[in-house]
Design a protein around this motif. Structure first.
Motif, short mmCIF file in Angstrom:
data_model
loop_
_atom_site.label_atom_id
_atom_site.label_comp_id
_atom_site.label_asym_id
_atom_site.label_seq_id
_atom_site.Cartn_x
_atom_site.Cartn_y
_atom_site.Cartn_z
N THR A 159 0.65 -1.29 -0.07
CA THR A 159 -0.04 0.06 -0.07
C THR A 159 0.78 1.38 0.09
OG1 THR A 159 -0.11 -0.10 2.39
CG2 THR A 159 -1.87 -1.24 1.10
N ALA A 160 2.09 1.36 0.16
CA ALA A 160 3.08 2.25 0.27
C ALA A 160 3.50 2.63 -1.33
CB ALA A 160 4.36 1.92 1.09
N ARG A 161 3.34 1.80 -2.16
CA ARG A 161 3.85 1.80 -3.49
C ARG A 161 3.08 2.76 -4.54
NH1 ARG A 161 7.99 -2.89 -4.91
NH2 ARG A 161 8.44 -3.76 -2.97
N PHE A 162 3.85 3.52 -5.04
CA PHE A 162 3.19 4.23 -5.96
C PHE A 162 2.45 3.42 -7.22
CE2 PHE A 162 7.07 7.14 -4.91
CZ PHE A 162 6.24 8.13 -4.20
N ALA A 163 3.07 2.48 -7.55
CA ALA A 163 2.47 1.70 -8.83
C ALA A 163 1.23 1.06 -8.27
CB ALA A 163 3.51 0.55 -8.91
N GLN A 164 0.74 1.25 -6.67
CA GLN A 164 -0.48 0.65 -6.24
C GLN A 164 -1.66 1.63 -6.27
OE1 GLN A 164 -2.24 0.87 -3.02
NE2 GLN A 164 -3.46 -0.96 -3.36
N PHE A 165 -1.08 2.83 -5.87
CA PHE A 165 -2.00 3.93 -5.74
C PHE A 165 -2.25 4.94 -6.92
CE2 PHE A 165 1.28 5.42 -2.62
CZ PHE A 165 1.30 6.79 -3.16
N VAL A 166 -1.14 5.14 -7.84
CA VAL A 166 -1.17 6.35 -8.66
C VAL A 166 -1.97 5.54 -9.91
CG1 VAL A 166 -0.04 7.81 -9.93
CG2 VAL A 166 0.94 7.16 -7.82
N LYS A 167 -3.10 6.38 -9.99
CA LYS A 167 -4.03 5.84 -11.19
C LYS A 167 -4.19 7.06 -12.05
CE LYS A 167 -5.02 1.87 -9.16
NZ LYS A 167 -4.68 0.55 -9.59
N HIS A 200 -4.60 3.57 -0.47
CA HIS A 200 -5.09 4.80 -1.13
C HIS A 200 -6.04 4.44 -2.40
CE1 HIS A 200 -2.18 7.08 1.42
NE2 HIS A 200 -1.33 6.49 0.95
N ASN A 201 -7.18 5.08 -2.25
CA ASN A 201 -8.10 5.02 -3.45
C ASN A 201 -7.62 5.91 -4.51
OD1 ASN A 201 -9.12 7.78 -3.30
ND2 ASN A 201 -10.15 7.22 -1.50
N PRO A 202 -8.25 6.02 -5.62
CA PRO A 202 -7.68 6.64 -6.81
C PRO A 202 -7.41 8.18 -6.63
CG PRO A 202 -8.84 4.94 -7.59
CD PRO A 202 -9.20 5.12 -6.06
N TRP A 208 -4.07 10.81 -5.83
CA TRP A 208 -3.56 12.17 -6.24
C TRP A 208 -3.33 13.17 -5.31
CZ3 TRP A 208 -1.89 13.08 -10.87
CH2 TRP A 208 -2.15 12.23 -11.90
N SER A 209 -4.34 12.92 -4.48
CA SER A 209 -4.06 13.66 -2.97
C SER A 209 -2.39 13.71 -2.45
CB SER A 209 -5.04 13.52 -2.09
OG SER A 209 -4.61 13.89 -0.72
N VAL A 210 -1.95 12.52 -2.33
CA VAL A 210 -0.80 12.03 -1.80
C VAL A 210 0.21 12.61 -2.71
CG1 VAL A 210 0.88 10.18 -1.39
CG2 VAL A 210 -1.31 9.88 -0.53
N LEU A 211 0.20 12.42 -3.92
CA LEU A 211 1.17 13.10 -5.06
C LEU A 211 1.32 14.66 -4.69
CD1 LEU A 211 0.82 11.15 -8.15
CD2 LEU A 211 2.39 11.00 -6.38
N ALA A 212 0.13 15.26 -4.65
CA ALA A 212 0.05 16.59 -4.53
C ALA A 212 0.73 17.12 -3.15
CB ALA A 212 -1.48 17.36 -4.53
N LEU A 213 0.30 16.47 -2.16
CA LEU A 213 0.89 16.74 -0.96
C LEU A 213 2.62 16.85 -0.95
CD1 LEU A 213 -1.54 15.32 1.62
CD2 LEU A 213 -0.56 17.70 1.73
N LEU A 214 2.86 15.53 -1.69
CA LEU A 214 4.35 15.36 -1.92
C LEU A 214 5.18 16.30 -2.67
CD1 LEU A 214 4.61 11.42 -2.10
CD2 LEU A 214 5.33 12.75 -0.01
N ALA A 215 4.22 16.72 -3.85
CA ALA A 215 5.06 17.65 -4.83
C ALA A 215 4.82 19.14 -4.22
CB ALA A 215 3.98 17.91 -5.87
#
Lengths: 224, 157
Positions: free
Chosen positions: A69-77, A96-98, A102-109
């Motif tokens: 569940t930590a992997r980008f491949a699993q939750f970046v859709k 993480h749901n789809p 995106w929320s995770v990516l936005a926060l990390l960015a």
């Protein structure tokens, strides 16, 4: 007729320990960074920033090396999956749901912009500055400081969205906070869950890499 | 050849305001011109402070560079003290961060400016001495006068 005893509550891991530690350390450090920045405690503010740099590097690494569940491949859709999820047509796997992805990516960015600009930022008096500010001009350092301030507002907005989403799920009787603390979720019915597959030694490698890079940045890559 | 150093924004701003003053002897320089000169001056000082800080951080500071930067700060300190005439605050309609207390508590402001002038003067002296540790300490002392004055007399950034 004797009724059947209620089935034992079965649980499975949802978030591995590094994900949870990352999450809560980040919460604490963001609060501390805000406080130390407001108080002009810049030595503490810089230290807190270096710690966040380390956390971010670890999290990106863990996005490739971590538990399922930590992997980008699993939750970046793609956007289609996100739209389907919003319309209730997407059965999300645990994690993480789809949209959350995106929320995770936005926060990390946003966090990356935050610490990235902080490293080069210079205050208006030329007194306090990030560890890499001597690689840029005064004007560039001032611009970095301005972006640093703007990014904080963006970060606040994203955090607010994050908290509101959690509250909405809470009202709909889905507690997302507990699993982020203890790491487990309740299995439904006959559901079987595969292990997350998080590895201790891979986590250790990530910590060493993250700490080394954060330390080098804090020194401004000067090792004399 | 005229050295290009002679034409910094602050000089142009000062020349312009002087020019305006000559063209209209009755009128003082406009608040806009004063604020522009003041902000350009502080920016120049900030830039010079950064040069000093970068030199100290480099581990191999160049004395001539540090002396020049210290002189910029010291000369700037004396100039800036003259750039706060009455009526050049935010109430003039020109956006700036100088608080009304600059004028309402003028004696304290002038004392704070005087500290800056004194400490930046010492900064030039120690820069000429070339001892990095002493320069570092005096850099902090000078910066302390900036910070103290800004906390009291400048709007929070």
């Amino acid at each position: 007729m004797a009724s059947l005893p209620p089935p034992a509550r079965r649980v499975a891991w949802l978030w591995d320990l590094p994900v949870r530690l990352f999450h809560w350390l980040l919460v604490g450090l963001l609060g501390f960074s805000w406080w130390s920045g407001e108080q002009h405690e810049m030595d503490w503010h810089r230290l807190s920033g270096y710690a966040i740099v380390g956390l971010l590097i670890f999290r990106v690494y863990w996005g490739f090396a971590g538990g399922r569940t930590a992997r980008f491949a699993q939750f970046v859709k793609g956007p289609r999956a996100a739209l389907d999820y919003v319309r209730g047509r997407y059965t999300a796997a645990p994690g993480h749901n789809p949209v959350g992805g995106w929320s995770v990516l936005a926060l990390l960015a946003t966090l990356t912009v935050m610490v990235g600009t902080g490293l080069f930022a210079v205050d208006v008096d030329g007194l306090e500055s990030g560890p890499l500010s001597d690689y840029v001009s005064f004007d560039a350092g001032r611009t970095a400081a301005e972006v640093h301030h703007l990014a904080f507002n963006a970060l606040l907005a994203l955090v607010a969205l994050h908290v509101v989403a959690i509250l909405v799920y809470l009202v709909r009787r889905k507690n997302l906070i507990g699993p982020m603390i203890h790491g487990r979720r309740t299995l439904a019915g006959e559901e079987q869950a595969a292990p997350l597959g998080a590895s201790w030694w891979k986590a250790g490698v990530g910590v060493v890499i993250a700490a080394a890079i954060a330390w080098a940045i804090s020194k401004g890559f000067r090792f004399r | 050849m005229i050295p290009t150093r002679a034409f910094r924004p602050i000089h142009i701003a000062v020349l312009l305001s002087v020019g305006c003053a000559i063209a209209a002897p009755a009128a003082a320089p406009s608040p806009a011109a004063i604020v522009a000169a003041r902000q350009a001056g502080f920016k120049k000082i900030g830039g010079a402070m950064k040069v000093l800080k970068d030199q100290l951080a480099s581990g191999a500071p160049v004395k001539a560079t540090m002396v020049a930067a210290a002189q910029t700060v010291a000369a700037g300190a004396k100039e800036q003290a003259k750039l706060f005439p009455a009526g050049s605050g935010a109430s003039s309609g020109v956006k700036n961060d100088a608080l009304p207390s600059v004028w309402s508590d003028r004696a304290a402001f002038d004392a704070a400016m005087q500290k800056f002038i004194v400490e930046s003067g010492k900064l030039v002296t120690v820069a000429n001495g070339g001892d990095a540790a002493a320069i570092g300490a005096q850099f902090k002392a000078t910066g302390g006068t900036c910070g103290a004055c800004h906390r009291q007399f400048r709007a929070e950034q």
